[in-house]
Scaffold this active site. Structure first.
Site, short mmCIF file in Angstrom:
data_model
loop_
_atom_site.label_atom_id
_atom_site.label_comp_id
_atom_site.label_asym_id
_atom_site.label_seq_id
_atom_site.Cartn_x
_atom_site.Cartn_y
_atom_site.Cartn_z
N GLU A 138 -3.50 7.35 -3.98
CA GLU A 138 -3.36 6.10 -3.24
C GLU A 138 -3.19 4.95 -4.21
O GLU A 138 -3.90 4.88 -5.22
CB GLU A 138 -4.61 5.90 -2.38
CG GLU A 138 -4.56 4.65 -1.52
CD GLU A 138 -5.90 4.41 -0.82
OE1 GLU A 138 -6.03 4.85 0.34
OE2 GLU A 138 -6.79 3.79 -1.42
N TYR A 168 0.86 -1.20 0.00
CA TYR A 168 0.00 0.00 0.00
C TYR A 168 0.89 1.24 0.00
O TYR A 168 1.92 1.26 0.68
CB TYR A 168 -0.86 -0.01 1.27
CG TYR A 168 -1.65 1.26 1.48
CD1 TYR A 168 -2.96 1.38 1.02
CD2 TYR A 168 -1.07 2.36 2.12
CE1 TYR A 168 -3.68 2.55 1.19
CE2 TYR A 168 -1.78 3.55 2.29
CZ TYR A 168 -3.08 3.63 1.83
OH TYR A 168 -3.78 4.80 1.99
#
Ligand code: GDP
Ligand code: MN
Length: 389
Positions: free
Chosen positions: A189, A101
């Site tokens: 993101e 991530y």
């Protein structure tokens, strides 16, 4: 403005991030044709502005034309958390070894940008954050300093990424920062950022929120199709400079100032109703503005009563009253309007409304009274939740 995945990936690509090749498809036939060009296996991905598509069945691997047709057929029209899938992204499939991530966002309390990287990316990141906040490595970035490759190498190592991924991930993070800053995003993101079985680092998902206030710097944004389910009334409101947020209830609300609009929503709730929207007309409340606001609310089929709550300060209540009266001459409003006007020239305002003596407009002197009346007219909130058309 929130971008859907493929728009986010295309935005990343402008800033040099490596993006898997893929194509947009709006029909099963287009999905098949895209897959034929890309080569199998491909991933068929729902393009909606909501996370958790994978878990909802909106992301599927397909090894053949027939599988593409099957998945595309299932995913198109699928409702993912209230978002109906109208578009697909067909992408070359990646052999995943590990899912990570990475993101940048603004940490308002620290007044700094915040980079977050985790070795435990993928579909369960929210759960990871809850169970084990330490699984996320954080780094505050001073906008005056920016980021360096060195700092990003240190960050990905600290996050526990596999050593083969360090260099590729650090390079991606430098470019992602560039995209975040120069691209005027509030959020970028990548989840998952993956290490492939052959040792490459790839961007498999993208979430990008653009800062609308920076639109003047980005003529290229005009080309980004708004795929949000923003309705006709949201677009109309925006074009008229109103801040309008649709909600789930049946009482339409118009107030001047965000604070008053929010309190009005609360008071409607307090007396057992539910607001259908939040509409702040801002500093002014002249006839045109009131007509626009009423027109926007009138487009919402779930509205059964309209509560206008204006506190006259600089805005004079009698102007507002005249505005509403003339707005009613311009727009045919379906619902009854409960009006609470207080503050500067409130008495004159009430006279203007009373003269008009229409059963369309009901004057109330207090916010609570007005909310009660509006909720009464709207009837009990329907129990079904869900989103609006
Ligand atoms: P989200 O669920 O909305 O966040 O959608 P993602 O784009 O993140 O996809 C969800 C999951 O699908 C990812 O975490 C991966 O596990 C899986 N996935 C996505 N693309 C690929 C791919 O190319 N190959 C494989 N094997 N899995 C993929
Ligand atoms: Mn994802």
């Amino acid at each position: 403005m929130d971008l859907v995945e493929y728009q986010g990936k295309q935005y990343f690509a402008r800033y040099g991030l490596p993006i898997p090749s893929g194509e947009v498809a709006n029909t099963v036939a287009e999905a098949e044709a895209a897959a034929e060009r890309i080569g199998y296996p491909v991933v068929v991905k729902a393009q909606v502005q909501v996370g958790g598509r994978g878990k909802a069945g909106g992301v599927k691997l397909a090894g053949s034309r027939a599988e593409v047709a099957e998945h595309a057929g299932n995913i198109l029209g699928m409702n993912i958390k209230g978002h109906v899938v109208r578009r697909l992204w067909i992408e070359e499939a990646t052999d995943i070894a590990r899912e990570y991530y990475a993101s940048y966002t603004l940490d308002r309390s620290a007044k700094l940008h915040l980079a977050m990287v985790s070795a435990r990316g993928g579909v369960d990141i929210e759960q990871v954050v809850e169970e084990d906040p330490d699984a996320i490595a954080r780094l505050h970035v001073n906008p005056l300093d920016g980021v360096t490759l060195e700092a990003m190498r240190e960050l990905v190592e600290r996050a526990g990424l596999d050593p083969q991924a360090w260099e590729g991930a650090a390079e991606i993070l430098v470019k992602l920062y560039d995209c975040y800053i120069k691209g005027d995003a509030d959020l970028v993101e990548i989840n998952p950022l993956v290490l492939t079985t052959d040792g490459q680092v790839r961007v498999l998902d993208a979430k990008v929120t653009l800062d609308d206030d920076a639109a003047f710097r980005h003529p290229e944004w005009a080309e980004i199709e708004n795929l949000g389910e923003s309705s006709e009334r949201e677009r109309l409101a925006k074009s008229k400079g109103l801040s309008y947020i649709p909600l789930e209830g049946s009482v339409g609300i118009i107030a001047n100032g965000a604070g008053l609009a929010m309190s009005t929503v609360d008071v409607v709730n307090q007396v057992g109703g539910a607001a259908a929207n939040f509409l702040d007309v801002g500093g002014g409340a002249d006839a045109d503005l009131m007509a626009n606001a009423l027109e926007v609310i009138n487009l919402d089929p779930s509205v059964r009563a309209i509560l206008v709550n204006i506190f006259g300060g600089i805005v004079r209540c009698d102007d507002v009253a005249r505005g509403i009266v003339s707005a009613l001459e311009q727009v045919d409003i379906a619902s009854q309007i409960v009006l609470r006007l207080d503050g500067t020239n409130a008495a004159q305002a009430h006279r203007i409304i009373d003269e008009r003596a229409s059963n369309k407009i009901i004057s109330e002197h207090t916010m609570l009274g007005a909310a009660r009346r509006a909720v009464e007219i709207a009837g009990a909130p329907s129990s079904q939740g869900g989103s609006k058309p």
